[in-house]
Write an enzyme that holds these catalytic residues in place. Sequence first.
Site: not given
Ligand code: SF4
Length: 350
Positions: A22, A35, A41, A80, A118, A136, A197, A200
């Site tokens: 999608w 969505e 799910t 659902y 949402y 969400d 993190c 991230c």
């Molecule tokens: Fe960690 Fe990124 Fe979530 Fe912040 S946004 S808690 S840096 S994973």
Amino acid sequence: MKEQCQRLLLDWYDKNARELPWRGIHDPYRTWVSETMLQQTRVETVRGYYDRFLKRFPTVQALAEAPQDDVLKLWEGLGYYSRARNLHKGAQQVVEQYAGVIPSDPAELRRISGIGPYTAGAIASIAYDRPIPAVDGNVIRVVSRLRGIRENVGVPSVRRLLEAEAASLVPSNRPGDFNQALMDLGSGVCVPGTPSCERCPLKGCCAAFADGDADELPVLPRKNPPRQLRYDVCLILSGGRILMRQRTEAMLSGLWVYPMLEGQNTVSRLPAAVRKAWKLTVSSVRAEGEARHVFTHQVWNMRLYVMEAEEQAHAPAGMRFVSPEEMEALAIPTAMRAARALAVKLLRGC
Ligand code: SF4
């Protein structure tokens, strides 16, 4: 700082976006279907359902014209089911009230059955490029960590704050991609519990990462444990057919189940209970094991019983004696999986 975060997330998305059927299309109907299916799910579960659904109902008009039983049958196993009923009703509304064109305005979208804030945000941003958030559970988690919101997200004022924060993050350029990037980040990196993190793209602008308490966020409302219910599921056979009932209750409405009695009867008490409930005379009752199904708010603890009704028995109101082929065509919820497998075995042996 905000622009930098937006750019970092979009760059990450360009390299890491999940390939999903999608994605990459500007089609509000497809966004709406996907969505809706994705609520509660997993993506991997949705893929097959989405393809089959779009093949059978390629347009909002095709969905609007379909009988509800067909829509529920294609939804069978996805759970659902109110989502399917509302989507179907919403398609009929779009055809009747919007000449078959799904609106782009979020307020207008929210007038349509099954479209909440949402889904309205997802359709407006992904299909129509409107800079609207789609908030969400994933986005709540990411935003509460990014912004360091350490209050209970179940409190309406906190929820409003989160939504305002989410709205302020959405760029006017590529808002749909940005929302999908947040969804992907929430499901693959900024996951519940301990987030990844180190992988991230947003760690440079994340308050929880800086403060080292990401794994404690978001602060969620306490959930009540699901209600435990007991049912006797009655597989009532008559001349090579089995009795089924189409549910009218809000939960699983429109789906077909084997008749159920609340409580715990015994083999010897069941004929009287069945006669009282459905005015049917049954004999040769035997117990055939147990089954359990966990819904969000309740758990069905089921005992399965097989019994015989006379060959010419009339089905009570709202029920039908069905052949194996007819049973195959009905939409039966996953909660009935064990009962259905037993019914198939019994009908084969008739
Ligand atoms: Fe960690 Fe990124 Fe979530 Fe912040 S946004 S808690 S840096 S994973």
